[in-house]
Design a protein around this motif. Structure first.
Motif, PDB file in Angstrom:
ATOM      1  N   PHE A 140       0.908  -1.154  -0.162  1.00  0.00           N
ATOM      2  CA  PHE A 140       0.127  -0.174  -0.060  1.00  0.00           C
ATOM      3  C   PHE A 140       0.745   1.410  -0.017  1.00  0.00           C
ATOM      4  O   PHE A 140       0.229   2.403  -0.536  1.00  0.00           O
ATOM      5  N   PHE A 141       1.995   0.957   0.232  1.00  0.00           N
ATOM      6  CA  PHE A 141       3.102   2.279   0.330  1.00  0.00           C
ATOM      7  C   PHE A 141       3.915   2.397  -0.956  1.00  0.00           C
ATOM      8  O   PHE A 141       4.690   3.255  -0.903  1.00  0.00           O
ATOM      9  N   GLU A 142       4.006   1.414  -1.571  1.00  0.00           N
ATOM     10  CA  GLU A 142       4.828   1.226  -2.854  1.00  0.00           C
ATOM     11  C   GLU A 142       4.653   2.269  -3.685  1.00  0.00           C
ATOM     12  O   GLU A 142       3.359   2.666  -4.024  1.00  0.00           O
ATOM     13  N   GLY A 143       5.710   3.045  -4.307  1.00  0.00           N
ATOM     14  CA  GLY A 143       5.554   4.162  -5.262  1.00  0.00           C
ATOM     15  C   GLY A 143       5.206   5.291  -4.563  1.00  0.00           C
ATOM     16  O   GLY A 143       5.082   6.523  -5.398  1.00  0.00           O
ATOM     17  N   ILE A 144       5.017   5.655  -3.377  1.00  0.00           N
ATOM     18  CA  ILE A 144       4.577   7.012  -2.785  1.00  0.00           C
ATOM     19  C   ILE A 144       6.008   8.005  -2.938  1.00  0.00           C
ATOM     20  O   ILE A 144       5.462   9.040  -3.291  1.00  0.00           O
ATOM     21  N   ASP A 145       6.859   7.827  -2.988  1.00  0.00           N
ATOM     22  CA  ASP A 145       7.942   8.791  -3.331  1.00  0.00           C
ATOM     23  C   ASP A 145       7.881   9.053  -4.963  1.00  0.00           C
ATOM     24  O   ASP A 145       8.044  10.356  -5.069  1.00  0.00           O
ATOM     25  N   LEU A 146       7.577   8.284  -5.757  1.00  0.00           N
ATOM     26  CA  LEU A 146       7.462   8.506  -7.034  1.00  0.00           C
ATOM     27  C   LEU A 146       6.238   9.354  -7.545  1.00  0.00           C
ATOM     28  O   LEU A 146       6.221  10.310  -7.957  1.00  0.00           O
ATOM     29  N   GLU A 147       5.148   8.975  -6.981  1.00  0.00           N
ATOM     30  CA  GLU A 147       3.911   9.719  -6.617  1.00  0.00           C
ATOM     31  C   GLU A 147       4.300  11.337  -6.441  1.00  0.00           C
ATOM     32  O   GLU A 147       3.736  12.326  -7.079  1.00  0.00           O
ATOM     33  N   GLU A 148       4.930  11.595  -5.267  1.00  0.00           N
ATOM     34  CA  GLU A 148       5.289  12.924  -4.728  1.00  0.00           C
ATOM     35  C   GLU A 148       6.032  13.669  -6.043  1.00  0.00           C
ATOM     36  O   GLU A 148       5.876  14.817  -6.288  1.00  0.00           O
ATOM     37  N   GLN A 149       6.975  12.871  -6.418  1.00  0.00           N
ATOM     38  CA  GLN A 149       7.864  13.490  -7.308  1.00  0.00           C
ATOM     39  C   GLN A 149       7.140  13.866  -8.657  1.00  0.00           C
ATOM     40  O   GLN A 149       7.203  14.710  -9.333  1.00  0.00           O
ATOM     41  N   ASP A 150       6.254  12.759  -9.137  1.00  0.00           N
ATOM     42  CA  ASP A 150       5.360  13.141 -10.282  1.00  0.00           C
ATOM     43  C   ASP A 150       4.531  14.334 -10.105  1.00  0.00           C
ATOM     44  O   ASP A 150       4.239  15.205 -11.026  1.00  0.00           O
ATOM     45  N   ASN A 151       4.011  14.566  -8.912  1.00  0.00           N
ATOM     46  CA  ASN A 151       3.118  15.694  -8.575  1.00  0.00           C
ATOM     47  C   ASN A 151       3.602  17.141  -8.802  1.00  0.00           C
ATOM     48  O   ASN A 151       3.157  18.032  -9.191  1.00  0.00           O
ATOM     49  N   HIS A 152       4.954  16.935  -8.473  1.00  0.00           N
ATOM     50  CA  HIS A 152       5.657  18.257  -8.243  1.00  0.00           C
ATOM     51  C   HIS A 152       6.190  18.507  -9.716  1.00  0.00           C
ATOM     52  O   HIS A 152       6.405  19.826 -10.134  1.00  0.00           O
ATOM     53  N   LYS A 153       6.266  17.603 -10.727  1.00  0.00           N
ATOM     54  CA  LYS A 153       6.544  17.806 -12.159  1.00  0.00           C
ATOM     55  C   LYS A 153       5.132  18.284 -13.035  1.00  0.00           C
ATOM     56  O   LYS A 153       5.427  18.282 -14.152  1.00  0.00           O
ATOM     57  N   GLY A 154       4.146  18.128 -12.422  1.00  0.00           N
ATOM     58  CA  GLY A 154       3.154  18.568 -13.080  1.00  0.00           C
ATOM     59  C   GLY A 154       2.567  17.536 -14.144  1.00  0.00           C
ATOM     60  O   GLY A 154       1.906  17.742 -15.359  1.00  0.00           O
ATOM     61  N   THR A 155       3.035  16.230 -13.804  1.00  0.00           N
ATOM     62  CA  THR A 155       2.690  14.992 -14.718  1.00  0.00           C
ATOM     63  C   THR A 155       1.129  14.539 -14.523  1.00  0.00           C
ATOM     64  O   THR A 155       0.519  14.778 -13.690  1.00  0.00           O
ATOM     65  N   PRO A 156       0.609  13.774 -15.537  1.00  0.00           N
ATOM     66  CA  PRO A 156      -0.905  13.479 -15.542  1.00  0.00           C
ATOM     67  C   PRO A 156      -1.024  12.677 -14.180  1.00  0.00           C
ATOM     68  O   PRO A 156      -0.330  12.116 -13.570  1.00  0.00           O
ATOM     69  N   GLY A 157      -2.310  12.641 -13.914  1.00  0.00           N
ATOM     70  CA  GLY A 157      -2.850  11.742 -12.723  1.00  0.00           C
ATOM     71  C   GLY A 157      -2.477  10.528 -12.721  1.00  0.00           C
ATOM     72  O   GLY A 157      -2.018   9.871 -13.579  1.00  0.00           O
ATOM     73  N   ASP A 158      -2.796   9.905 -11.559  1.00  0.00           N
ATOM     74  CA  ASP A 158      -2.471   8.500 -11.349  1.00  0.00           C
ATOM     75  C   ASP A 158      -3.306   7.538 -12.220  1.00  0.00           C
ATOM     76  O   ASP A 158      -4.618   7.730 -12.223  1.00  0.00           O
TER      77      ASP A 158
END
Length: 121
Positions: free
Chosen positions: A67-85
């Motif tokens: 349930f916690f996998e990819g949480i750091d990547l998601e935060e980085q993506d959100n800061h880059k303005g990439t498309p949603g999950d």
């Protein structure tokens, strides 16, 4: 206010539930709660306690760490303005579930085809 970690954990619960073809009602019954609570967990509206997350992990047959996998990547993506999950996209989840329903040898060939097509695009 929703916390990013709660939202991420909720998305991962929904993702795994969809992958197994389990409804919110089925998951709720297996865990011993009402389906509305599963809805609140999946949106991040309510925080999942450690013991409840443990129960959910057992029903969904994944380790709690899933349930916690990819949480750091998601935060980085959100800061880059990439498309949603993608895990929140019903069509993407349906495609993923269908993909894993294909026998492994055929799935590998389909994967190779998709890779060739994406390289050509």
């Amino acid at each position: 206010m929703k916390h990013e970690v709660d939202v991420h954990v909720g998305k991962r619960i929904r993702h795994r539930r969809w992958m197994l073809g389990t409804t919110q009602q089925q998951l709720a019954e297996a865990v011993g709660i009402k389906f509305q609570q599963i809805q609140k967990y999946e949106t991040g509206m309510n925080r999942v306690s450690a013991s409840r997350l443990w129960d959910i992990s057992k029903v969904l047959d994944v380790p709690v760490a899933f349930f916690f996998e990819g949480i750091d990547l998601e935060e980085q993506d959100n800061h880059k303005g990439t498309p949603g999950d993608l895990l929140s996209d019903k069509e993407a989840l349906d495609l993923l579930r269908s993909y894993y329903a294909i026998p492994e040898n055929q799935r590998r060939r389909l994967f190779d085809l998709a890779r060739v097509l994406s390289d050509a695009a």
